[in-house]
Design a protein around this motif. Structure first.
Motif, PDB file in Angstrom:
ATOM      1  N   ILE A   1      79.698  28.014  19.889  1.00 37.30           N
ATOM      2  CA  ILE A   1      80.890  28.796  20.268  1.00 37.30           C
ATOM      3  C   ILE A   1      81.383  28.331  21.633  1.00 37.30           C
ATOM      4  N   ILE A   2      80.437  28.122  22.550  1.00 43.09           N
ATOM      5  CA  ILE A   2      80.800  27.653  23.898  1.00 43.09           C
ATOM      6  C   ILE A   2      81.500  26.297  23.800  1.00 43.09           C
ATOM      7  N   ASP A   3      80.940  25.393  23.010  1.00 46.43           N
ATOM      8  CA  ASP A   3      81.546  24.062  22.826  1.00 46.43           C
ATOM      9  C   ASP A   3      82.963  24.192  22.288  1.00 46.43           C
ATOM     10  N   ASN A   4      83.114  25.017  21.234  1.00 46.92           N
ATOM     11  CA  ASN A   4      84.440  25.141  20.609  1.00 46.92           C
ATOM     12  C   ASN A   4      85.475  25.673  21.591  1.00 46.92           C
ATOM     13  N   LEU A   5      85.085  26.678  22.367  1.00 45.53           N
ATOM     14  CA  LEU A   5      86.044  27.256  23.316  1.00 45.53           C
ATOM     15  C   LEU A   5      86.415  26.252  24.402  1.00 45.53           C
ATOM     16  N   CYS A   6      85.421  25.491  24.870  1.00 46.84           N
ATOM     17  CA  CYS A   6      85.707  24.501  25.922  1.00 46.84           C
ATOM     18  C   CYS A   6      86.547  23.352  25.373  1.00 46.84           C
ATOM     19  N   ASN A   7      86.408  23.057  24.087  1.00 50.39           N
ATOM     20  CA  ASN A   7      87.209  21.980  23.497  1.00 50.39           C
ATOM     21  C   ASN A   7      88.692  22.309  23.486  1.00 50.39           C
ATOM     22  N   GLU A   8      89.004  23.609  23.610  1.00 50.96           N
ATOM     23  CA  GLU A   8      90.417  23.990  23.615  1.00 50.96           C
ATOM     24  C   GLU A   8      91.061  23.798  24.993  1.00 50.96           C
ATOM     25  N   LEU A   9      90.252  23.519  25.998  1.00 49.12           N
ATOM     26  CA  LEU A   9      90.814  23.314  27.345  1.00 49.12           C
ATOM     27  C   LEU A   9      91.511  21.956  27.425  1.00 49.12           C
ATOM     28  N   GLU A  10      92.420  21.826  28.373  1.00 47.50           N
ATOM     29  CA  GLU A  10      93.181  20.573  28.469  1.00 47.50           C
ATOM     30  C   GLU A  10      92.305  19.363  28.748  1.00 47.50           C
ATOM     31  N   LYS A  11      91.272  19.573  29.560  1.00 47.13           N
ATOM     32  CA  LYS A  11      90.424  18.445  29.955  1.00 47.13           C
ATOM     33  C   LYS A  11      88.989  18.665  29.508  1.00 47.13           C
ATOM     34  N   ARG A  12      88.325  17.604  29.103  1.00 42.24           N
ATOM     35  CA  ARG A  12      86.922  17.735  28.701  1.00 42.24           C
ATOM     36  C   ARG A  12      86.055  18.051  29.929  1.00 42.24           C
ATOM     37  N   ILE A  13      85.116  18.957  29.752  1.00 37.97           N
ATOM     38  CA  ILE A  13      84.211  19.279  30.867  1.00 37.97           C
ATOM     39  C   ILE A  13      82.948  18.450  30.693  1.00 37.97           C
ATOM     40  N   PHE A  14      82.602  17.671  31.695  1.00 43.01           N
ATOM     41  CA  PHE A  14      81.452  16.796  31.503  1.00 43.01           C
ATOM     42  C   PHE A  14      80.215  17.227  32.293  1.00 43.01           C
ATOM     43  N   TRP A  15      80.276  18.409  32.918  1.00 40.44           N
ATOM     44  CA  TRP A  15      79.080  18.973  33.557  1.00 40.44           C
ATOM     45  C   TRP A  15      78.527  20.041  32.624  1.00 40.44           C
ATOM     46  N   SER A  16      77.282  19.920  32.205  1.00 39.80           N
ATOM     47  CA  SER A  16      76.722  20.876  31.237  1.00 39.80           C
ATOM     48  C   SER A  16      76.790  22.323  31.739  1.00 39.80           C
ATOM     49  N   SER A  17      76.401  22.527  33.020  1.00 32.05           N
ATOM     50  CA  SER A  17      76.363  23.930  33.457  1.00 32.05           C
ATOM     51  C   SER A  17      77.769  24.504  33.607  1.00 32.05           C
ATOM     52  N   SER A  18      78.741  23.660  33.996  1.00 29.58           N
ATOM     53  CA  SER A  18      80.131  24.137  34.061  1.00 29.58           C
ATOM     54  C   SER A  18      80.590  24.584  32.694  1.00 29.58           C
ATOM     55  N   LYS A  19      80.281  23.752  31.706  1.00 25.83           N
ATOM     56  CA  LYS A  19      80.705  24.058  30.345  1.00 25.83           C
ATOM     57  C   LYS A  19      80.103  25.397  29.890  1.00 25.83           C
ATOM     58  N   GLU A  20      78.840  25.574  30.228  1.00 26.29           N
ATOM     59  CA  GLU A  20      78.159  26.810  29.827  1.00 26.29           C
ATOM     60  C   GLU A  20      78.832  28.036  30.473  1.00 26.29           C
ATOM     61  N   LEU A  21      79.179  27.898  31.759  1.00 21.10           N
ATOM     62  CA  LEU A  21      79.766  29.040  32.465  1.00 21.10           C
ATOM     63  C   LEU A  21      81.191  29.308  31.977  1.00 21.10           C
ATOM     64  N   ILE A  22      81.984  28.243  31.891  1.00 18.44           N
ATOM     65  CA  ILE A  22      83.390  28.436  31.517  1.00 18.44           C
ATOM     66  C   ILE A  22      83.487  28.912  30.057  1.00 18.44           C
ATOM     67  N   GLY A  23      82.720  28.277  29.164  1.00 13.74           N
ATOM     68  CA  GLY A  23      82.743  28.679  27.751  1.00 13.74           C
ATOM     69  C   GLY A  23      82.298  30.129  27.590  1.00 13.74           C
ATOM     70  N   SER A  24      81.265  30.518  28.338  1.00 12.82           N
ATOM     71  CA  SER A  24      80.777  31.903  28.240  1.00 12.82           C
ATOM     72  C   SER A  24      81.841  32.880  28.721  1.00 12.82           C
ATOM     73  N   ALA A  25      82.488  32.532  29.840  1.00 10.40           N
ATOM     74  CA  ALA A  25      83.519  33.428  30.375  1.00 10.40           C
ATOM     75  C   ALA A  25      84.671  33.570  29.369  1.00 10.40           C
ATOM     76  N   LEU A  26      85.068  32.450  28.744  1.00 11.40           N
ATOM     77  CA  LEU A  26      86.156  32.514  27.759  1.00 11.40           C
ATOM     78  C   LEU A  26      85.755  33.417  26.595  1.00 11.40           C
ATOM     79  N   TYR A  27      84.519  33.290  26.166  1.00 10.40           N
ATOM     80  CA  TYR A  27      84.024  34.126  25.071  1.00 10.40           C
ATOM     81  C   TYR A  27      84.077  35.605  25.487  1.00 10.40           C
TER      82      TYR A  27
END
Ligand code: SF4
Length: 337
Positions: free
Chosen positions: A221-247
């Motif tokens: 779910i985190i991956d899918n939500l982050c994939n909708e952002l304009e730019k790919r996130i290449f830091w694992s922990s950033s992705k986890e935080l941003i994807g979680s917040a979006l969820y």
């Protein structure tokens, strides 16, 4: 039997069950540093470089506790924990930071964990550690399989919201009659270290507020939500935080979001800013940032946390009529907007 020390900090909260099973299966004795306390924090702050973040300083304190009490201290060099992604560079330099900051006789095991390209590098590192412990390839392979199984059970427990014993050691799990649910966006070493976070989880439970953390959200779910952002996130922990917040922003029953960060965290300075910008556009519930540092006075922290909890409860009781611009309590110990 070799005694191998594992510092109770940073990725202890992600990979301790894996490391423990792998090492004990190969005949080593695992020695864990105690839960973080004032002494560990003070020693860590003394020996670590000044401009490091709080979790790295605390980690130094844990290493100091173990030094000279064990044959080796395990400080893996984490470079990447997911394909095509990196993690905070402080993890990559951790063995050197410790080696040059803390005088110690116990040598450091600094195997590299790098999954950027594939899992080959991880297996190579585990085999070299197994060889060092005198195990043969069959024993090492068996230990790796068992460690992975334990790791997946641990992750599943977290996903189901059952904080495993390793995270709630010496504490009885509290059953609470839930009034509200909030999301907490943070790194596991801030979230689950109750000394660092000044008992945040207990304080929420004490007000009958349940919480959801990034570990309780499916990584797909985190991956899918982050994939909708304009730019790919290449830091694992950033992705986890941003994807979680979006969820969390999209789940109706979550009544507010706490962003828990550490002073001097480079990754969070970008990730949380992005979360706040998105929240300003699409989120109409309370959101607050709390910044932790090595000061242990709880008064300011409690005042802000209580303001957040009051706001969440009042909005719920008053049918959400109150402005979320208690969101003006985007605040931190140092920075109140
Ligand atoms: S992500 Fe932030 S808090 Fe974590 S180790 Fe890196 S700088 Fe420190």
């Amino acid at each position: 039997m070799k005694r191998i020390g594992i510092p109770r900090g940073l990725y202890y909260y992600k990979y301790y069950p894996f490391a423990k099973i792998f090492l004990t299966e190969l005949g080593a004795e695992v020695v864990l540093s105690p839960e973080t306390n004032k002494e560990i924090l003070d020693i860590g702050s003394k020996y670590c470089i000044d401009d490091a973040c709080l979790p790295v300083k605390v980690y130094h304190g844990h290493v100091y506790f173990l030094k000279d009490k064990v044959d080796y201290v395990l400080i893996p060099r984490f470079t990447s924990i997911s394909a095509k992604e990196y993690i905070c560079p402080k993890f990559g330099g951790l063995p050197e930071m410790v080696r040059y900051s803390i005088p110690m006789n116990s040598p450091i095991i600094d195997i590299e964990i790098n999954l950027y390209k594939n899992k080959f590098n991880l297996y190579k590192s585990l085999f070299s550690l197994g060889n060092m412990l005198g195990a043969n390839p069959i024993q090492i392979k068996k230990a790796i399989n068992k460690a992975f199984k334990t790791h997946y059970v641990y992750k599943k427990d977290l996903l189901n919201g059952n904080l495993p014993a390793v995270l709630i050691e010496n504490k009885k799990p509290v059953k609470i009659k839930t009034k509200s649910i909030v999301g907490i966006v943070s790194h596991p070493y801030l979230l689950y270290d109750s000394f660092i976070n000044m008992n945040l989880l207990k304080k929420l439970s004490g007000r009958c507020i349940k919480y959801i953390t990034p570990e309780m959200i499916d990584s797909q779910i985190i991956d899918n939500l982050c994939n909708e952002l304009e730019k790919r996130i290449f830091w694992s922990s950033s992705k986890e935080l941003i994807g979680s917040a979006l969820y969390m922003m999209n789940i109706n029953r979550i009544e507010g979001i706490l962003l828990l960060t550490s002073f001097a965290c480079g990754i969070d300075s970008l990730s949380l800013e992005l979360i706040i910008r998105i929240a300003n556009k699409i989120y109409n519930k309370p959101i607050m940032m709390l910044t932790l540092d090595e000061h242990t006075g709880e008064a300011n922290f409690n005042t802000r946390l209580e303001a957040f909890m009051d706001l969440v409860e009042r909005r719920q009781n008053l049918d959400n009529n109150l402005s979320p611009y208690g969101r003006g309590i985007y605040c931190s110990e140092r920075n109140i907007r």
